[in-house]
Design a protein around this motif. Structure first.
Motif, short mmCIF file in Angstrom:
data_model
loop_
_atom_site.label_atom_id
_atom_site.label_comp_id
_atom_site.label_asym_id
_atom_site.label_seq_id
_atom_site.Cartn_x
_atom_site.Cartn_y
_atom_site.Cartn_z
N PHE A 11 0.81 -1.22 0.00
CA PHE A 11 0.00 0.00 0.00
C PHE A 11 0.85 1.28 0.00
CE2 PHE A 11 -2.42 -3.40 2.01
CZ PHE A 11 -3.59 -3.38 1.27
N ASN A 12 2.17 1.11 0.04
CA ASN A 12 3.09 2.24 0.00
C ASN A 12 2.84 3.25 1.11
OD1 ASN A 12 5.32 3.62 -1.06
ND2 ASN A 12 4.03 4.93 -2.33
N VAL A 13 2.62 2.75 2.32
CA VAL A 13 2.48 3.63 3.48
C VAL A 13 3.46 3.18 4.56
CG1 VAL A 13 0.07 4.29 3.11
CG2 VAL A 13 0.58 2.21 4.38
N ASP A 14 3.98 4.15 5.29
CA ASP A 14 4.89 3.89 6.41
C ASP A 14 4.12 4.06 7.72
OD1 ASP A 14 7.55 3.43 5.16
OD2 ASP A 14 7.18 5.43 4.33
N ILE A 15 3.88 2.98 8.41
CA ILE A 15 3.11 3.02 9.65
C ILE A 15 4.00 2.57 10.80
CG2 ILE A 15 1.12 2.08 10.91
CD1 ILE A 15 0.33 3.94 8.66
N ASP A 16 4.07 3.39 11.84
CA ASP A 16 4.80 3.04 13.05
C ASP A 16 3.83 2.39 14.04
OD1 ASP A 16 6.78 2.82 14.98
OD2 ASP A 16 6.41 4.83 15.77
#
Length: 466
Positions: free
Chosen positions: A63-68
């Motif tokens: 999904f091309n998202v950076d989630i911490d």
């Protein structure tokens, strides 16, 4: 049993992720991966850190998202979350809502996973509500870091309401749907007792904070409160939805909606070895049941077994007395049970049988008697008592006695033969009063012994009722 074949047909995780590709692409994933004996890349699913890194890398890759994901918060399983979003897509299509869709996510969590998936996949406008201050801050960081502020807005809400506060704050806004994944448990004790201690440990690590796992009254009370609040906002939310973790609660909520003549539908979310359920209802003119009917796994439906319980001598004939009798039978069989609900003249429990302790009772008694008689002749009295206890334990807890040498007083068994890796039977049992009779109803859930095993337990209860 793996349930991937029953996933939503558009779920990209119907085919398992390519772990070798993830390891080659993301150094942090490579650090937690390993080769099994067949040369396949895998990870330790019982390690929370590994689950966090897996989810983070899948979000980036797919999904091309950076989630911490904070260490003390719930790690969202993507196949399940995606199943839920895809089901809502189907509902929106069914009611002919295609563009400028507005959604409300209740209890969005630190990852804001549902708003993120909805925004990235479909460009839906989402409002996420959350009661935990730390989760709100982390979710805001995740949204900002992925440039999703134009599609996602967060609202800190008090714990005393579910949707009322958010809708009162957004007085001029209407929503196409609301969604939520409520906490399963009513207390820490409920959480600790949720898994039978005799069952094998889960294959995945347990993650989540108390705020994410526990709510007053558990998920059933939470969902009933949501249904109550939905009456007030029936003109501002087209479709109300929720995920449900316990099948019994789905049945109770469906009965509540039917009693109030509210239109509803439901579905199953299947992934890995886990099943969850989705429930949707509306106060508007959509015939939602016909537009998107219930979706169940492609398997035979479970027909409940219903039996009228005879009166017991010298006992009051009521639900409480009959329930206590069934509980005493379960205790004698070492069948674990958990009370789910007790309302008026209805008592519901879930029970789990790990080993077959109900079959061949006469044969086991004969074997025990023969072994005891032989031991009396050949052993001292003080040793005999200890041996009898050991033999009794072997016989009463085994599925079948493979070989008994009565002459020598030995039981020849294979330890692996008796070892249980999966429950034999899991089922719901309901005791209720109708007219002047007391009935019990059992419904098969799962287990290696199948429905035949459940019929055997029912027959045992009948045989030992008086």
């Amino acid at each position: 049993m793996a349930l991937n074949n029953f996933m939503h047909p558009r779920n990209i995780y119907r085919s398992p992720p390519d772990f070798a590709k993830l390891a080659a692409t993301y150094p942090e994933f490579k650090c937690i991966s390993k080769l099994d004996l067949s040369g396949k890349v895998t990870i330790d699913f019982k390690d929370p850190k590994s689950l966090r890194i897996l989810t983070k890398c899948l979000l980036k890759s797919d999904f091309n998202v950076d989630i911490d994901i904070p260490e003390d918060k719930l790690v969202p399983t993507l196949p399940l979350r995606l199943n839920y979003v895809l089901w809502i897509e189907d509902i929106m299509t069914a009611i002919k809502r295609i563009e400028n869709i507005q959604g409300l996510d209740i209890g969005t969590g630190a990852c804001a996973i549902y708003p993120v998936l909805a925004a990235i996949k479909n460009k839906w406008h989402m409002i996420g509500t959350e009661t935990d201050e730390d989760s709100v801050k982390k979710a805001q960081e995740n949204i900002k870091n992925n440039n999703l502020e134009s599609l996602i807005k967060l609202t800190k809400t008090p714990s005393s309401t579910i949707i009322s506060y958010a809708l009162d704050e957004e007085k001029d806004q209407s929503f196409d749907f609301c969604m939520c994944n409520p906490p399963f448990y009513s207390s820490v004790q409920d959480l600790c007792d949720s898994r039978n201690p005799t069952r094998p440990p889960p294959k995945n690590a347990f993650t989540g904070s108390p705020q994410e796992l526990i709510t007053e009254g558990g998920e059933l009370n939470f969902c009933r409160k949501l249904i109550t609040e939905s009456h007030k906002y029936k003109d501002r939310v087209k479709i109300f939805t929720t995920m449900i973790g316990h099948k019994y609660n789905l049945k109770e909520l469906v009965q509540d909606l039917s009693a109030d003549e509210i239109k509803f539908t439901h579905t199953e979310f299947c992934q890995g070895r886990v099943t969850r359920w989705g429930l949707a209802w509306t106060h508007q003119d959509y015939d939602i049941y016909k537009l998107i009917g219930p979706r169940d796994k492609l398997r035979k439906k479970n027909t409940p077994i219903i039996y009228s319980l005879p009166k017991l001598s010298d006992c009051t004939y009521n639900v409480e007395t009959c329930t206590e009798k069934i509980r005493s039978i379960f205790k004698s069989l070492d069948v674990e049970y958990k009370i789910l609900n007790k309302i008026g003249n209805k008592f519901t429990m879930q029970f789990t049988a790990i080993k077959n302790t109900w079959s061949h009772q006469r044969r086991k008694r004969r074997l025990l008697k023969g072994v005891e008689q032989n031991n009396v002749k050949k052993m001292k009295v003080n040793d005999d008592e200890s041996n009898r206890d050991d033999i009794h334990k072997e016989i009463s807890h085994s599925d079948t006695i493979k070989e008994v040498d009565v002459a020598n007083g030995n039981i020849n068994n294979n330890a692996e033969y008796f070892k249980s890796t999966e429950p034999l039977i899991q089922a719901y049992l309901k005791v209720f009063k109708k007219d002047d009779n007391i009935f019990f109803e059992v419904e098969y859930l799962d287990g290696s012994a199948g429905k035949e095993g459940l019929h055997q337990i029912v027959q045992y209860i009948k045989n030992n009722w008086k």
